[in-house]
Structures are given as C-alpha cells and as structure tokens.
Write a protein that holds these residues in place. Structure first.
Motif, mmCIF file in Angstrom:
data_model
loop_
_atom_site.group_PDB
_atom_site.id
_atom_site.type_symbol
_atom_site.label_atom_id
_atom_site.label_comp_id
_atom_site.label_asym_id
_atom_site.label_seq_id
_atom_site.Cartn_x
_atom_site.Cartn_y
_atom_site.Cartn_z
ATOM 1 N N VAL A 44 0.871 -1.188 0.000
ATOM 2 C CA VAL A 44 0.000 0.000 0.000
ATOM 3 C C VAL A 44 0.906 1.236 0.000
ATOM 4 C CG1 VAL A 44 -1.840 1.231 1.243
ATOM 5 C CG2 VAL A 44 -1.816 -1.268 1.217
ATOM 6 N N GLU A 97 0.640 4.285 -0.327
ATOM 7 C CA GLU A 97 0.199 5.520 0.329
ATOM 8 C C GLU A 97 0.864 5.705 1.700
ATOM 9 O OE1 GLU A 97 -1.797 3.493 -1.352
ATOM 10 O OE2 GLU A 97 -2.956 4.712 -2.747
ATOM 11 N N ALA A 131 -4.752 -5.814 0.863
ATOM 12 C CA ALA A 131 -4.130 -4.573 0.366
ATOM 13 C C ALA A 131 -5.147 -3.757 -0.434
ATOM 14 C CB ALA A 131 -2.908 -4.908 -0.480
ATOM 15 N N LYS A 132 -5.978 -4.459 -1.194
ATOM 16 C CA LYS A 132 -7.024 -3.783 -1.980
ATOM 17 C C LYS A 132 -7.993 -3.042 -1.047
ATOM 18 C CE LYS A 132 -9.046 -5.806 -6.086
ATOM 19 N NZ LYS A 132 -9.763 -7.023 -6.477
ATOM 20 N N ARG A 139 -6.283 -0.034 0.577
ATOM 21 C CA ARG A 139 -6.141 1.095 -0.353
ATOM 22 C C ARG A 139 -7.483 1.798 -0.590
ATOM 23 N NH1 ARG A 139 -2.124 0.643 -5.357
ATOM 24 N NH2 ARG A 139 -1.845 2.842 -4.816
ATOM 25 N N ALA A 199 -7.579 4.095 2.204
ATOM 26 C CA ALA A 199 -6.480 5.077 2.221
ATOM 27 C C ALA A 199 -6.587 6.111 1.095
ATOM 28 C CB ALA A 199 -5.137 4.342 2.127
ATOM 29 N N ARG A 200 -7.033 5.674 -0.085
ATOM 30 C CA ARG A 200 -7.013 6.583 -1.255
ATOM 31 C C ARG A 200 -7.772 7.886 -1.032
ATOM 32 N NH1 ARG A 200 -7.668 2.306 -5.138
ATOM 33 N NH2 ARG A 200 -5.614 1.818 -5.977
#
Ligand code: SF4
Length: 332
Positions: free
Chosen positions: A87, A89, A309-310, A313, A316-317
């Motif tokens: 990730v 980010e 992880a998907k 994210r 997080a995005r």
C-alpha cells in the motif's frame, strides 16, 4: 465505530508472549470491529534497522507472520490484513509527515537512541521510523492503537503530528489513543532472564508454531523456584515461571492442584512441567494444524494478502486525496 490499527513486525516466528500479548487481542478486536480492524505486516519498518534486516529472509518472514496470525484465528475475510509495502500511500503520507516533524523530536525517541547506539552508520530511515508509524495509523484515520508500552512515545508523537497537520492544513486527523494489553508484560522468558523475547536468540522464547518436542526440551531445563533444591522441599509457585505458564495454558483445577502440590512438595517439578506440556499441547496443536494447512496452500495466503491490500487502499485513497488537496498539490 472505532477504527483500530496495529502494525506487526515480520520478525519470523511469533512466540507465546506475542500470542497472549497481541495476537489474541487482534482476534478479539477483529470480532468486534470487523473490517475496521486494520492489521499490517510492517515490512517497510523492518528495513530501517540494518542490524536486524536480512533481505533474503524478509519475504519469507512476512509470509510466515501472516500464516501465524491466520492460524491463531484471525480471519482475513472479516478483518483488513495486508503487507505495508503493498500500500504505497503509507510512504507518501510518511514523507509529508517528515516535513512537519522536527529532527530534535525524532532524535529524542528512546527506541531510536537504543538502536542507533549499536550502529556505526545510522540510516536516515531509522530516524524517520516514527513518522512512518504515524502515517500507518493516520492513513486510515484510526483512533485506537493496540500496542506494547514501549510504543507510548511513538503514539504521543503520532498525536503531535496529527495536531500539527490539523493546525497547518485544517482539521483532518483524529488523535489516536494507545490501548495496552497488560498481560504481555507478565510473560517471562523460558530461560528465566526477564521478559520473553528480551534476551537474544531463541533461548528465551517458546514459538507458537514450535514443535512440541522442542518446547519440551526448553521446559525440561527451565529454571523453577531456586529454593526448591530437593524433591521433598516445598516450593513457592509465585516465584516460578512454570507456574506463570500454567496460568496461561492450564485450567483452573490444574492450576489449583499445582499450586497446592508445589507448596506441600506433593508434586515434583518434572511432573509439574509435564502437566504444563499437556495444557500447551491441547492449546497449540489446533494452531499447528491450521498453520500446516495454510503453508500447504500458499495461494490462499497470497490471495488473502492481495485482497487485504485492496481493501486497505480503498480506505487510504480518499484520505490521501484529501491530504494532497489540503497540502496544496496540483490536481490534474
Ligand atoms: S512444582 Fe511447578 S510451580 Fe512448583 S517450583 Fe516446581 S515447576 Fe515451579
């Protein structure tokens, strides 16, 4: 609903101190908060200390840490579980935080001082470690962080960074609070030299995935009450690490029998240790079986980490978009 974040070091096989101190807590929090329990194997942190970083072993240890957590009951379909470097980010937010954090504050961190003292040349990444940790937590706007007490200073700095960012760019991040699991502090090492995992090597630890015969070899020679020299001497279970382990692995009846048997010299230390091994076998065997099944199906573990992880994210995005906008980066 609170959002929980915890980072897990990919240090190879976890020991029973990690299990009772942290991993069982992750499972419990996962059952309570579901996908809002975010757990991350922190491989980016692992590379900051050249004294303990072994590139050839990092991927394997990361994988094994996932296996161990799934084997003790963490269900990747119910929580968010992933690997930090998957990730990106984390690194982006960490960089922004380094621009808000005075070098003097980073140099004051006790862990940094301890680790840097042992190095001839100190990498900048070791100094920046707490900024990355702040990014790990705040990237998800997590407000609850289960940690060991040795992380208190880092969590304080995370709160400070959140305040600084909010002050500079407008209200964005919550100030997370640390939650401690006291049980971790009371688990002694099997070599009798303080807390489990504190002395070097594996002599002080009992791995949760360690074969039971190897565990027995450690228990067999483990120190007991030093005042109990002969079998006929009464002992004091309150000063014996074997009794501390009984409290973790044995039922109440067994604990009471051991307590009374020790104080009256009714049982010998080897019998006491054998009883403990029986409790450990009952507790650890199902974990060993699940770990073997997971190792035999590495695709399941990799898929679970990719899915984790998907999911991470996806949280997080939008938070990173908000950060980029507030910091003033050009949006295309
Ligand atoms: S009988 Fe058990 S609790 Fe008592 S000293 Fe021996 S090992 Fe420790």
């Amino acid at each position: 609903m609170p959002r929980v974040f915890s980072g897990i070091q990919p240090t190879g096989e976890p020991h029973i101190g990690n299990y009772f101190g942290a991993m069982r807590n992750y499972v419990r929090l996962g059952e309570e908060f579901g996908k809002n329990s975010i757990y991350c194997v922190v491989d980016l942190h692992a590379i900051t200390n050249p004294a303990s970083f072994e590139p050839a072993l990092l991927a394997q240890r990361t994988f094994e840490m996932a296996v161990a957590n799934f084997a003790v009951g963490l269900d990747p379909s119910r929580v968010t579980f992933f690997v930090q470097s998957h990730v990106p980010e984390h690194q982006e937010l960490s960089w922004i935080f380094t621009t808000l954090t005075p070098v003097g504050e980073l140099e004051r961190m006790t862990q940094y001082k301890d680790k840097s003292e042992q190095l001839e040349s100190v990498p900048a990444g070791l100094l920046m470690y707490p900024a990355l940790m702040a990014a790990d937590i705040l990237l998800y706007k997590a407000d609850t962080v289960p940690v060991g007490e040795d992380q208190t200073q880092h969590i304080e700095l995370t709160r400070e960074i959140a305040r600084k960012f909010n002050h500079a760019f407008g209200e964005t991040f919550p100030e997370p609070r640390a939650v401690y699991n006291k049980q971790a502090l009371r688990i002694p090492g099997v070599d009798g030299n303080g807390k489990m995992g504190k002395s070097k090597g594996e002599s002080s630890t009992i791995g949760i995935l360690e074969p039971l015969d190897a565990i027995w070899q450690k228990l067999r020679v483990a120190p007991t009450d030093p005042a109990r020299v002969r079998r006929t001497d009464p002992g004091n279970p309150d000063v014996c690490l074997i009794f501390d382990y009984h409290k973790l692995f044995s039922g109440l009846d067994t604990i009471q029998t051991v307590d009374a048997g020790c104080r009256t010299a009714g049982i010998g230390c080897i019998d006491c240790k054998k009883t403990l091994l029986a409790g450990m076998t009952e507790h650890l065997s199902p974990i060993h079986e699940r770990a073997e099944a997971l190792k035999a199906d590495p695709d399941f573990v990799r898929d679970a980490l990719a899915q984790g992880a998907k999911e991470a994210r996806a949280v997080a995005r939008p938070i990173m978009e908000e950060v980029r906008e507030k910091v003033g980066f050009l949006k295309l």
